[in-house]
Design a protein around this motif. Structure first.
Motif, PDB file in Angstrom:
ATOM      1  N   LEU A 239       0.864  -1.171   0.000  1.00  0.00           N
ATOM      2  CA  LEU A 239       0.000   0.000   0.000  1.00  0.00           C
ATOM      3  C   LEU A 239       0.902   1.221   0.000  1.00  0.00           C
ATOM      4  N   ALA A 240       0.682   2.123  -0.938  1.00  0.00           N
ATOM      5  CA  ALA A 240       1.425   3.382  -1.011  1.00  0.00           C
ATOM      6  C   ALA A 240       0.419   4.519  -1.085  1.00  0.00           C
ATOM      7  N   ALA A 241       0.647   5.568  -0.310  1.00  0.00           N
ATOM      8  CA  ALA A 241      -0.315   6.675  -0.296  1.00  0.00           C
ATOM      9  C   ALA A 241       0.331   7.936   0.236  1.00  0.00           C
ATOM     10  N   ASN A 242      -0.348   9.055   0.005  1.00  0.00           N
ATOM     11  CA  ASN A 242       0.127  10.280   0.648  1.00  0.00           C
ATOM     12  C   ASN A 242      -0.157  10.183   2.153  1.00  0.00           C
ATOM     13  N   PRO A 243       0.608  10.884   2.976  1.00  0.00           N
ATOM     14  CA  PRO A 243       0.471  10.724   4.432  1.00  0.00           C
ATOM     15  C   PRO A 243      -0.897  11.130   4.974  1.00  0.00           C
ATOM     16  N   GLU A 244      -1.611  12.003   4.258  1.00  0.00           N
ATOM     17  CA  GLU A 244      -2.891  12.508   4.741  1.00  0.00           C
ATOM     18  C   GLU A 244      -3.970  11.429   4.759  1.00  0.00           C
TER      19      GLU A 244
END
Length: 256
Positions: A239-244
């Motif tokens: 899973l990769a995502a922006n921190p928000e």
């Protein structure tokens, strides 16, 4: 980084020649909808020769050749010569060469190059992530309903298809949409570039994610296995995502 980029560009010359003539390629089936072309093997050979010449002591993990031990136990190249093979063979210009340098079992640097679009994504630990000469940052969206996700879906006959579809349904209910383009290295690069807000997939290999993981990390994104584990390089999922939205994405993907 120069060594990695040179290797990617050398391999790209052959892929570019063959792209658009996919029907004429000699292909063999590894499994349903999973093809290997002579272009794939030639690209891997070009990369292997270029990297071996520049760093003869480093080991390799390559999609077609497997693992090759090196004298240097700290450094090894992780190579996918053609991520998005099915796209390539169908004439879709969404495929990439993926090269990562793993140092002490962590992604240190990565290159993801799409010759069809001439987009070169690259990153090195502590130096940031770039698209050609432009610095990259993950998106800053914090409202999940405005976020665009990307995923990988198993094709017919592969295990985990129902779970993946269930996950996609949960994400679709809460977000602006889900895309499935068929090249994990580019999906991760696009997270780094802020085009996607998040990406998830299961049952990937280390060569699918190592370079893209370096890009996401250097662009300010967060990475883990879908259940939160840290071993996403050799684990079951990523899973990769922006921190928000990272924690919210993980919650939506949780079984239930």
């Amino acid at each position: 980084m120069t060594v990695m980029i040179n290797a990617a560009r050398k391999a790209a010359r052959g892929l570019t020649r063959d792209f658009g003539e996919a029907q004429a390629l000699q292909v063999s089936r590894k499994g349903a909808a999973d093809f290997v072309s002579r272009a794939d093997h030639k690209a891997e050979q070009d990369i292997y020769e270029e990297l071996s010449r520049a760093r003869p002591k480093y080991g390799f993990v390559m999609e077609e050749r497997g693992e090759i031990e090196g004298i240097d136990n700290s450094n090894r190249w992780i190579v996918d010569p053609l991520d998005g093979t099915t796209n390539f063979l169908h004439g879709l210009p969404h495929f990439a060469i993926s090269i990562a340098l793993e140092r002490d079992r962590q992604p240190y640097a990565g290159v993801v190059f799409n010759p069809a679009s001439d987009e070169l994504f690259w990153a090195e630990k502590g130096e940031g992530a770039y698209l050609n000469d432009r610095r990259l940052r993950v998106s800053g969206r914090d409202d999940i309903t405005t976020c665009l996700f990307a995923c990988g879906l198993p094709f017919a006959g592969r295990p985990g298809r129902k779970r993946a579809l269930d996950e996609a349904k949960r994400i679709l209910k809460e977000t602006a949409g889900v895309r499935r383009f068929g090249a994990a290295a580019l999906d991760l690069a696009w997270v780094a570039a802020g085009r996607y807000d998040a990406f998830w997939e299961r049952d990937l290999n280390i060569w699918d994610v190592a370079a893209g993981a370096a890009l996401v990390r250097e662009a300010g994104g967060m990475l883990s296995e879908i259940d939160g584990g840290r071993n996403f390089l050799a684990g079951d999922s990523i899973l990769a995502a922006n921190p928000e939205i990272f924690e919210k994405a993980k919650e939506l993907l949780a079984d239930g």
